[in-house]
Design a protein around this motif. Structure first.
Motif, PDB file in Angstrom:
ATOM      1  N   SER A  69     -31.645  14.113  32.714  1.00 49.34           N
ATOM      2  CA  SER A  69     -31.771  15.711  32.609  1.00 49.34           C
ATOM      3  C   SER A  69     -30.946  16.006  31.382  1.00 49.34           C
ATOM      4  O   SER A  69     -31.459  16.474  30.465  1.00 49.34           O
ATOM      5  CB  SER A  69     -31.139  16.523  33.604  1.00 49.34           C
ATOM      6  OG  SER A  69     -31.948  16.121  34.829  1.00 49.34           O
ATOM      7  N   ASP A  93     -43.475  13.147  30.320  1.00 45.36           N
ATOM      8  CA  ASP A  93     -43.760  14.553  30.339  1.00 45.36           C
ATOM      9  C   ASP A  93     -42.663  15.321  29.491  1.00 45.36           C
ATOM     10  O   ASP A  93     -42.742  16.454  29.206  1.00 45.36           O
ATOM     11  CB  ASP A  93     -43.948  15.010  31.759  1.00 45.36           C
ATOM     12  CG  ASP A  93     -42.421  14.639  32.333  1.00 45.36           C
ATOM     13  OD1 ASP A  93     -42.052  13.620  32.477  1.00 45.36           O
ATOM     14  OD2 ASP A  93     -41.820  15.720  33.025  1.00 45.36           O
ATOM     15  N   GLY A 365     -43.347  18.161  35.354  1.00 53.58           N
ATOM     16  CA  GLY A 365     -42.091  18.204  36.043  1.00 53.58           C
ATOM     17  C   GLY A 365     -42.313  19.034  37.166  1.00 53.58           C
ATOM     18  O   GLY A 365     -41.804  18.853  38.367  1.00 53.58           O
ATOM     19  N   ASP A 366     -42.925  20.432  36.935  1.00 56.25           N
ATOM     20  CA  ASP A 366     -43.190  21.325  38.043  1.00 56.25           C
ATOM     21  C   ASP A 366     -44.180  20.760  38.991  1.00 56.25           C
ATOM     22  O   ASP A 366     -44.071  21.098  40.197  1.00 56.25           O
ATOM     23  CB  ASP A 366     -43.772  22.578  37.287  1.00 56.25           C
ATOM     24  CG  ASP A 366     -42.512  23.220  36.758  1.00 56.25           C
ATOM     25  OD1 ASP A 366     -41.703  23.781  37.459  1.00 56.25           O
ATOM     26  OD2 ASP A 366     -42.778  23.532  35.421  1.00 56.25           O
ATOM     27  N   ALA A 369     -42.407  18.290  41.250  1.00 58.42           N
ATOM     28  CA  ALA A 369     -41.784  19.154  42.468  1.00 58.42           C
ATOM     29  C   ALA A 369     -42.531  19.654  43.573  1.00 58.42           C
ATOM     30  O   ALA A 369     -42.197  19.509  44.641  1.00 58.42           O
ATOM     31  CB  ALA A 369     -40.891  20.140  41.532  1.00 58.42           C
TER      32      ALA A 369
ATOM     33  N   PHE B 273     -32.774  23.210  35.461  1.00 55.76           N
ATOM     34  CA  PHE B 273     -32.418  21.940  34.689  1.00 55.76           C
ATOM     35  C   PHE B 273     -32.972  20.440  35.447  1.00 55.76           C
ATOM     36  O   PHE B 273     -32.778  19.706  34.856  1.00 55.76           O
ATOM     37  CB  PHE B 273     -30.852  21.838  34.617  1.00 55.76           C
ATOM     38  CG  PHE B 273     -30.150  23.098  34.052  1.00 55.76           C
ATOM     39  CD1 PHE B 273     -30.120  23.002  32.525  1.00 55.76           C
ATOM     40  CD2 PHE B 273     -29.606  24.077  34.549  1.00 55.76           C
ATOM     41  CE1 PHE B 273     -29.722  24.077  31.849  1.00 55.76           C
ATOM     42  CE2 PHE B 273     -29.200  25.116  33.887  1.00 55.76           C
ATOM     43  CZ  PHE B 273     -29.098  25.209  32.350  1.00 55.76           C
ATOM     44  N   GLY B 275     -35.336  18.617  36.276  1.00 56.11           N
ATOM     45  CA  GLY B 275     -36.771  18.180  36.204  1.00 56.11           C
ATOM     46  C   GLY B 275     -37.826  19.273  35.680  1.00 56.11           C
ATOM     47  O   GLY B 275     -38.497  18.947  34.788  1.00 56.11           O
ATOM     48  N   THR B 276     -37.213  20.562  36.020  1.00 52.35           N
ATOM     49  CA  THR B 276     -38.121  21.670  35.282  1.00 52.35           C
ATOM     50  C   THR B 276     -37.362  22.466  34.318  1.00 52.35           C
ATOM     51  O   THR B 276     -35.995  22.163  34.524  1.00 52.35           O
ATOM     52  CB  THR B 276     -38.851  22.563  36.244  1.00 52.35           C
ATOM     53  OG1 THR B 276     -37.651  23.059  37.069  1.00 52.35           O
ATOM     54  CG2 THR B 276     -39.746  21.881  37.159  1.00 52.35           C
ATOM     55  N   GLN B 277     -37.747  22.929  33.350  1.00 53.17           N
ATOM     56  CA  GLN B 277     -36.754  23.704  32.574  1.00 53.17           C
ATOM     57  C   GLN B 277     -37.070  25.264  32.252  1.00 53.17           C
ATOM     58  O   GLN B 277     -37.305  25.767  31.162  1.00 53.17           O
ATOM     59  CB  GLN B 277     -36.734  23.253  31.025  1.00 53.17           C
ATOM     60  CG  GLN B 277     -36.351  21.658  31.227  1.00 53.17           C
ATOM     61  CD  GLN B 277     -35.792  20.984  30.044  1.00 53.17           C
ATOM     62  OE1 GLN B 277     -36.207  21.633  28.821  1.00 53.17           O
ATOM     63  NE2 GLN B 277     -35.237  20.128  29.987  1.00 53.17           N
ATOM     64  N   HIS B 278     -37.009  25.823  33.469  1.00 52.40           N
ATOM     65  CA  HIS B 278     -37.412  27.337  33.567  1.00 52.40           C
ATOM     66  C   HIS B 278     -36.053  28.038  33.093  1.00 52.40           C
ATOM     67  O   HIS B 278     -35.325  28.676  33.909  1.00 52.40           O
ATOM     68  CB  HIS B 278     -37.932  27.878  34.733  1.00 52.40           C
ATOM     69  CG  HIS B 278     -39.143  27.185  35.092  1.00 52.40           C
ATOM     70  ND1 HIS B 278     -40.418  27.432  34.306  1.00 52.40           N
ATOM     71  CD2 HIS B 278     -39.644  26.230  35.809  1.00 52.40           C
ATOM     72  CE1 HIS B 278     -41.319  26.556  34.730  1.00 52.40           C
ATOM     73  NE2 HIS B 278     -40.880  25.860  35.804  1.00 52.40           N
TER      74      HIS B 278
END
Lengths: 401, 311
Positions: A69, A93, A365-366, A369, B273, B275-278
């Motif tokens: 990350s 990704d 990534g989303d 998840a 932070f 895996g996703t970056q919203h």
């Protein structure tokens, strides 16, 4: 056509080399961002030492960036700030948001060089080439599973047979397998691919996860729940608590160390086969930033090609538990000798040609998840399979835009 | 009306006419400047930037991104995992804060007595607090292990079945609470012990003369006179519990089975932070967390005005 592309590639590389030679009076330092653990430092340094012996004016500076990350954030931040390194490793990704900042690599590689890269490891637009790659294999404790399963049915039957309550206290003392639904949904994705299923259609315009192939793979995955230790922990840290595990080949070292400590024998086999043989490849690729100074780009391209050379990719794989990323690397004497002396590696080498990689969709990534949540809810019976699948499909659909 | 607001017509304080006053003030600000700059850059600027981020669709590569109003707030208020994370956080605050303070009071009371090895006991209790948090949590993770953990071993000796502390959604949150309580008892006990030792002995002597029992003395003298310390601990442990993250992250390698131990801060980190970056969603959730802590602290201050006794 192919010959012409090869000449173009050689020409471009020649121009770069001439440019590099012209400016190479001054030493060039390649800044290479990574996140490899300390265990791999020696191997990285050995590779860069060999490279510098061949190109005395080029040094490689390995820059550790913390967790994956943290590395991703550093890369994105560097691109926005315009302070990029020469090259870095990427998950697929991670590429779309910074694609414009990367050097397209195709012009610098000949057709023969590209054909040498293991099928399934080349990605759209060729902005990166593969580097540290591992593949899902089946680890099994030989003390409990003398002969590894080769089909889904055999795998299921063995899971049932090896799930035991040894002391008769009503609690399971060893599970047939271990599933890490949210931490490692790739266990399910390998089954999905083996059943000819997919998350999305080819042009990423529709979700295909709930097609019959997907549902069937998910039903099989769910059927393992009573015989699986469902956890987020690393399975090798609990050696002996599961008889078999679908896990990454990069974990050889950890599985063998744990087994040795527990007085058990661990072996690896190719994944049991569904409708076809397939497995899931994980790991990163290398890309070069086009805004890096020209001499660093030229040096970086030389280093990229150096890392893909048969002996070097084989050496890297042999020392780290990853796999050679070129066909010539897989056939090199260094690697074949190593495999012969280490049968546990054989399975991953066999699986490599049928490996698939994760989607390079910008929202993967989303999506991952959502898949993890779906798998977890099904295995822990928090939702029915139908409801969990419908939720995941709806969520992934919303991510297609 | 304007007359009332015309501050400039108020008389200038006499001290303002003195050059020494301005010289002293300038020196004071000069000494404060380094701290103010650091606070400004690393605390206040990020704090206000978080407000701004919560209104933008922002990513690391698209900064400040597109203005989208309150969309991030709509998303998080419509997300079941946000409400679950809030609920888990409230449970942690509601259980671990009072339990820790109560146990710390008991421990402080014991440590205040003339025990053998009293210094050793005080140091031992404090060790849990000064040991690096990640190291402590890793040890607890091993103790909680389902197959070879120490806790299950002792439970087994008592004939209790193995508990999947970290893999069963039912036990995930209690695991976090037990760890949190254990970690902070020592620290809180030391603070309370210092408070106990500051209580004037004449109160105890008067109580003894009046024939008060030990429990009565504790309830009517010790606890009331410790309320400033208890109030301090209540505020900092409540804020700390609202912000709990590392315990969950290290114990579970994630938010726990079925996100059953996900706290608000973990939710923020997961959105921004992991895996996703919203980042915008993470910022919006941070602001909600800030608002909750702010309101609860204000309420506590109001209660403290009536309940805290200063000697």
């Amino acid at each position: 056509m192919n010959l012409r592309k090869t000449w173009i590639a050689l020409g471009l590389l020649g121009v770069l080399l001439v440019g590099f030679a012209a400016t190479a009076a001054e030493p060039v330092t390649i800044e290479f961002w990574h996140r490899f653990s300390e265990r791999h430092n020696e191997t990285l340094l050995q590779l860069s030492t060999w490279f510098t012996e061949r190109y005395p004016n080029i040094n490689v500076e390995w820059v550790y960036q913390g967790s994956y990350s943290a590395l991703q954030q550093s890369i994105n931040g560097a691109v926005v700030a315009g302070e990029v390194p020469t090259m870095t490793i990427f998950y697929e990704d991670w590429i779309p948001p910074v694609a414009d900042a990367l050097l397209p690599l195709e012009p610098y590689f000949s057709v023969e060089e590209l054909a040498d890269i293991v099928p399934g490891l080349l990605y759209k637009d060729l902005l990166t080439v593969p580097f540290n790659k591992s593949i899902m294999v089946l680890y099994y404790i030989e003390d409990y599973v003398p002969v590894p399963p080769t089909t889904w049915q055999e795998f299921y039957d063995l899971c049932v047979a090896t799930t035991v309550d040894e002391d008769g206290d009503g609690q399971i003392d060893r599970y047939g397998t271990g599933l890490r639904p949210s931490a490692n949904p790739e266990q399910f994705l390998a089954l999905l691919e083996q059943n000819n299923g997919s998350i999305l259609n080819d042009d990423w315009t529709a979700v295909t996860l709930d097609d019959p192939a997907g549902v069937e793979a998910l039903e099989f995955y769910a059927s393992l729940a009573p015989y699986a230790w469902i956890t987020s922990e690393y399975l090798n840290n609990n050696i002996g608590y599961v008889a078999m595990a679908i896990d990454t080949s990069a974990g050889f070292y950890y599985w063998e160390t744990a087994a040795e400590g527990a007085g058990l024998t661990v072996k690896a086999a190719p994944l049991p086969v569904g409708k076809k043989a397939a497995s899931f490849i994980q790991g990163t690729n290398i890309g070069i930033f086009k805004d890096a100074p020209a001499e660093e780009i030229a040096a970086g391209l030389l280093f990229l090609k150096f890392l893909l050379e048969a002996d070097n990719t084989a050496y890297w794989a042999m020392r780290t538990g990853y796999l050679p990323v070129t066909l010539s690397g897989l056939q090199s004497p260094i690697w074949t000798d190593y495999v012969a002396a280490n049968p546990i590696v054989q399975a991953s080498a066999e699986m490599m040609p049928v490996g698939i990689s994760s989607l390079s969709h910008p929202n993967y990534g989303d999506m991952r998840a959502a898949l993890g949540t779906m798998c977890e809810e099904i295995l822990l019976i928090a939702e029915t399979l139908e409801d969990a699948l419908a939720t995941a499909v709806a969520e992934i659909e919303s991510l297609l835009e | 009306m304007l007359e009332k607001l015309a501050l400039w017509r108020r008389p200038i304080p006499d001290e303002w006419r003195s050059p020494t006053f301005w010289k002293d003030t300038a020196w004071a600000y000069a000494y404060l400047a380094p701290a103010l700059i650091i606070l400004g850059v690393f605390t206040f600027y990020p704090f206000f930037q978080a407000f701004r981020l919560s209104l933008f669709k922002v990513s690391f590569t698209d900064f400040p991104g597109q203005y989208i109003g309150l969309d991030h707030f709509r998303f998080i208020f419509g997300d079941k995992y946000f409400w679950r994370a809030l609920w888990h956080t409230l449970i942690i605050v509601g259980v671990s804060v009072p339990v820790t303070i109560f146990l710390a009071l008991l421990v402080a009371n014991l440590l205040n007595k003339s025990l053998r090895f009293r210094t050793f006991a005080r140091t031992s209790f404090f060790l849990s607090y000064i040991t690096p948090m990640v190291a402590v949590i890793m040890v607890w993770r091993l103790m909680y292990n389902e197959s070879f953990g120490l806790l299950n071993y002792f439970l087994g000796l008592l004939g209790v079945h193995r508990i999947a502390w970290l893999n069963n959604p039912q036990y995930a949150l209690p695991s976090v609470i037990i760890l949190s309580v254990w970690r902070y008892i020592g620290y809180q006990a030391i603070i309370l012990l210092a408070g106990m030792q500051g209580i004037d002995q004449m109160y105890y002597e008067a109580a003894r003369i009046d024939g008060a029992s030990g429990f009565q003395v504790w309830r009517k003298i010790t606890v009331p006179l410790l309320t400033p310390q208890i109030f301090f601990l209540l505020i900092i442990s409540m804020i700390g519990s609202f912000k709990i993250f590392t315990e969950v992250y290290v114990l579970f390698n994630g938010p726990g089975p079925l996100k059953s131990a996900e706290t608000l801060v973990y939710y923020i980190m997961r959105q921004g932070f992991f895996g996703t970056q919203h980042l915008g969603r993470a910022a919006a959730a941070s602001i909600v967390l800030f608002a909750i802590i702010f309101v609860v602290t204000l309420l506590q201050m109001q209660v403290a005005k009536r309940r805290v006794h200063y000697q």
